[in-house]
Write a protein that holds these residues in place. Structure first.
Motif, PDB file in Angstrom:
ATOM      1  N   GLU A 263       0.830  -1.209   0.000  1.00 55.29           N
ATOM      2  CA  GLU A 263       0.000   0.000   0.000  1.00 55.29           C
ATOM      3  C   GLU A 263       0.860   1.253   0.000  1.00 55.29           C
ATOM      4  OE1 GLU A 263      -3.567   2.112   2.663  1.00 55.29           O
ATOM      5  OE2 GLU A 263      -2.652   0.216   3.313  1.00 55.29           O
ATOM      6  N   GLN A 264       1.922   1.263   0.788  1.00 54.08           N
ATOM      7  CA  GLN A 264       2.799   2.423   0.845  1.00 54.08           C
ATOM      8  C   GLN A 264       3.511   2.667  -0.480  1.00 54.08           C
ATOM      9  OE1 GLN A 264       5.176   1.145   4.165  1.00 54.08           O
ATOM     10  NE2 GLN A 264       4.023   2.360   5.659  1.00 54.08           N
ATOM     11  N   ARG A 265       3.973   1.605  -1.115  1.00 59.22           N
ATOM     12  CA  ARG A 265       4.705   1.757  -2.371  1.00 59.22           C
ATOM     13  C   ARG A 265       3.791   2.304  -3.466  1.00 59.22           C
ATOM     14  NH1 ARG A 265       9.641  -2.258  -3.254  1.00 59.22           N
ATOM     15  NH2 ARG A 265      10.161  -0.392  -4.432  1.00 59.22           N
ATOM     16  N   VAL A 266       2.574   1.807  -3.502  1.00 57.52           N
ATOM     17  CA  VAL A 266       1.604   2.324  -4.463  1.00 57.52           C
ATOM     18  C   VAL A 266       1.297   3.793  -4.163  1.00 57.52           C
ATOM     19  CG1 VAL A 266      -0.817   2.186  -5.187  1.00 57.52           C
ATOM     20  CG2 VAL A 266       0.559   0.105  -5.020  1.00 57.52           C
ATOM     21  N   HIS A 267       1.083   4.105  -2.887  1.00 54.64           N
ATOM     22  CA  HIS A 267       0.734   5.477  -2.488  1.00 54.64           C
ATOM     23  C   HIS A 267       1.800   6.482  -2.904  1.00 54.64           C
ATOM     24  CE1 HIS A 267      -0.399   8.940  -0.069  1.00 54.64           C
ATOM     25  NE2 HIS A 267       0.811   8.924   0.462  1.00 54.64           N
ATOM     26  N   TRP A 268       3.069   6.150  -2.673  1.00 52.92           N
ATOM     27  CA  TRP A 268       4.111   7.128  -2.954  1.00 52.92           C
ATOM     28  C   TRP A 268       4.417   7.231  -4.449  1.00 52.92           C
ATOM     29  CZ3 TRP A 268       5.633  10.958  -0.001  1.00 52.92           C
ATOM     30  CH2 TRP A 268       5.323  10.900   1.353  1.00 52.92           C
ATOM     31  N   PHE A 269       4.251   6.148  -5.193  1.00 51.22           N
ATOM     32  CA  PHE A 269       4.364   6.275  -6.651  1.00 51.22           C
ATOM     33  C   PHE A 269       3.258   7.191  -7.166  1.00 51.22           C
ATOM     34  CE2 PHE A 269       3.157   5.247 -10.949  1.00 51.22           C
ATOM     35  CZ  PHE A 269       4.369   5.254 -11.626  1.00 51.22           C
ATOM     36  N   GLU A 270       2.043   6.962  -6.707  1.00 52.14           N
ATOM     37  CA  GLU A 270       0.922   7.798  -7.143  1.00 52.14           C
ATOM     38  C   GLU A 270       1.118   9.252  -6.737  1.00 52.14           C
ATOM     39  OE1 GLU A 270      -2.449   5.641  -5.430  1.00 52.14           O
ATOM     40  OE2 GLU A 270      -3.118   5.222  -7.485  1.00 52.14           O
ATOM     41  N   ARG A 271       1.670   9.467  -5.565  1.00 58.59           N
ATOM     42  CA  ARG A 271       1.901  10.836  -5.091  1.00 58.59           C
ATOM     43  C   ARG A 271       2.857  11.573  -6.043  1.00 58.59           C
ATOM     44  NH1 ARG A 271       1.547  13.232   0.332  1.00 58.59           N
ATOM     45  NH2 ARG A 271       2.964  15.016   0.502  1.00 58.59           N
ATOM     46  N   GLY A 272       3.939  10.894  -6.426  1.00 52.79           N
ATOM     47  CA  GLY A 272       4.879  11.502  -7.356  1.00 52.79           C
ATOM     48  C   GLY A 272       4.260  11.724  -8.722  1.00 52.79           C
ATOM     49  N   PHE A 273       3.467  10.771  -9.178  1.00 58.30           N
ATOM     50  CA  PHE A 273       2.852  10.872 -10.507  1.00 58.30           C
ATOM     51  C   PHE A 273       1.812  11.986 -10.548  1.00 58.30           C
ATOM     52  CE2 PHE A 273      -0.442   9.589 -13.584  1.00 58.30           C
ATOM     53  CZ  PHE A 273       0.326   9.671 -14.745  1.00 58.30           C
ATOM     54  N   GLN A 274       1.036  12.107  -9.503  1.00 58.88           N
ATOM     55  CA  GLN A 274      -0.028  13.113  -9.499  1.00 58.88           C
ATOM     56  C   GLN A 274       0.506  14.522  -9.300  1.00 58.88           C
ATOM     57  OE1 GLN A 274      -2.686  11.635  -6.457  1.00 58.88           O
ATOM     58  NE2 GLN A 274      -3.352   9.892  -7.703  1.00 58.88           N
ATOM     59  N   SER A 275       1.570  14.663  -8.525  1.00 58.59           N
ATOM     60  CA  SER A 275       2.086  15.999  -8.223  1.00 58.59           C
ATOM     61  C   SER A 275       3.133  16.476  -9.222  1.00 58.59           C
ATOM     62  CB  SER A 275       2.686  16.033  -6.812  1.00 58.59           C
ATOM     63  OG  SER A 275       3.894  15.277  -6.774  1.00 58.59           O
TER      64      SER A 275
END
Length: 289
Positions: A263-275
């Motif tokens: 869950e954390q790995r998905v969250h932080w990839f998405e955070r970088g992609f979205q921002s």
């Protein structure tokens, strides 16, 4: 991925002609059983597999016969793909660094088969892709992509590109001085669990940097096909510490995590992609990962 018209990097070294054996210990060697043991110990302790293998071999020189590295052949489709992805990370990070008044130093990427010498010890296929900060090179045995597809059920070109972007993320951390600070803090940590927690934040930041690359690359060059972001998310989820430990032993031990949960790995990839913003990737100031 839409890479047909993209350039290739000039920073790929092809060492796939090297011949490798075990690790010399007098007249013996550490074979595949020793490698597997080192990987298991590394997984649950966070100690570098190459360091463990060096200790197991008594510090002896590895039996790897070097051949001069060279660019990969033009007709090698997978090597061409890797070269184009690396080139895209170069173009992205040059822009990101320039925007903050810095200059990006491009890493080398080494293709190898089986084993190869690095400034961090001997790299082996079983370790998976990795970055060595001492020589500023990313190492990958392309057989890993078969494992990514078959063992981790994470197929697709963008999943493969995510792997490279994550390791390049570690190079970015090196250039920014982040990894050196983390390693110094780990040496001062009062417990292995606290040192592991710092490793988790370092790895999650590299995931975020991979997402940031995807954001910029797609905006600037439109390389991502519909549905391909999900490939990276699948790959990130598949290699979470909790999932890997449950697969190996039936339960997870959070204090031994070194890369973060699925869950954390998905969250932080998405955070970088979205921002698309490096400031959004500061895992070290986040209260909740």
């Amino acid at each position: 991925m839409r890479l047909d018209d993209e350039r290739q990097s000039e920073n790929v070294e092809d060492r796939r002609g090297e011949r490798s054996g075990g690790f010399g210990i007098g007249g013996g060697s550490v074979g595949i059983g020793g490698v597997v043991l080192a990987l298991v110990i590394s997984y649950f302790t966070g100690i570098s597999p190459s360091s463990l293998l060096s200790l197991m071999s008594g510090g002896g020189a590895p039996a790897v016969t070097s051949t001069p590295s060279h660019p990969p052949p033009a007709n090698d489709e997978m090597a061409t793909f890797v070269s184009k992805v690396l080139a895209d990370t170069e173009d992205t990070w040059k822009v990101v660094f320039r925007e903050s008044g810095r200059q990006y130093k491009e890493p080398k990427l080494v293709l190898f088969t089986g084993a190869t010498r690095t400034a961090c010890g001997v790299g082996r296929e079983a370790m998976g892709p990795f970055y060595c900060s001492l020589d500023e090179k990313v190492y990958i045995d392309l057989a890993f992509y078969r494992e990514l597809k078959e063992r981790f059920h994470a197929p697709g070109q963008f999943a493969e590109a995510y792997v490279i972007a994550h390791e390049v993320g570690h190079h970015v951390q090196k250039l920014l001085g982040i990894s050196d600070k983390v390693h110094a803090s780990q040496e001062r940590a009062s417990s292995k669990a606290k040192a592991n927690a710092l490793s988790v934040r370092l790895e999650l930041q590299a995931d975020c940097f991979a997402g940031l690359w995807a954001n910029h690359a797609d905006k600037m060059r439109h390389i991502i096909e519909p549905g391909e972001i999900e490939q990276a998310l699948t790959a990130a989820s598949a290699i979470g510490d909790d999932r890997l430990q449950k697969q190996a032993q039936g339960y997870a031990v959070p204090d031994t995590f070194t890369h973060g949960t699925s869950e954390q790995r998905v969250h932080w990839f998405e955070r970088g992609f979205q921002s698309g913003n490096p400031r959004a990737c500061n895992t070290f100031q986040a209260n909740d990962l």
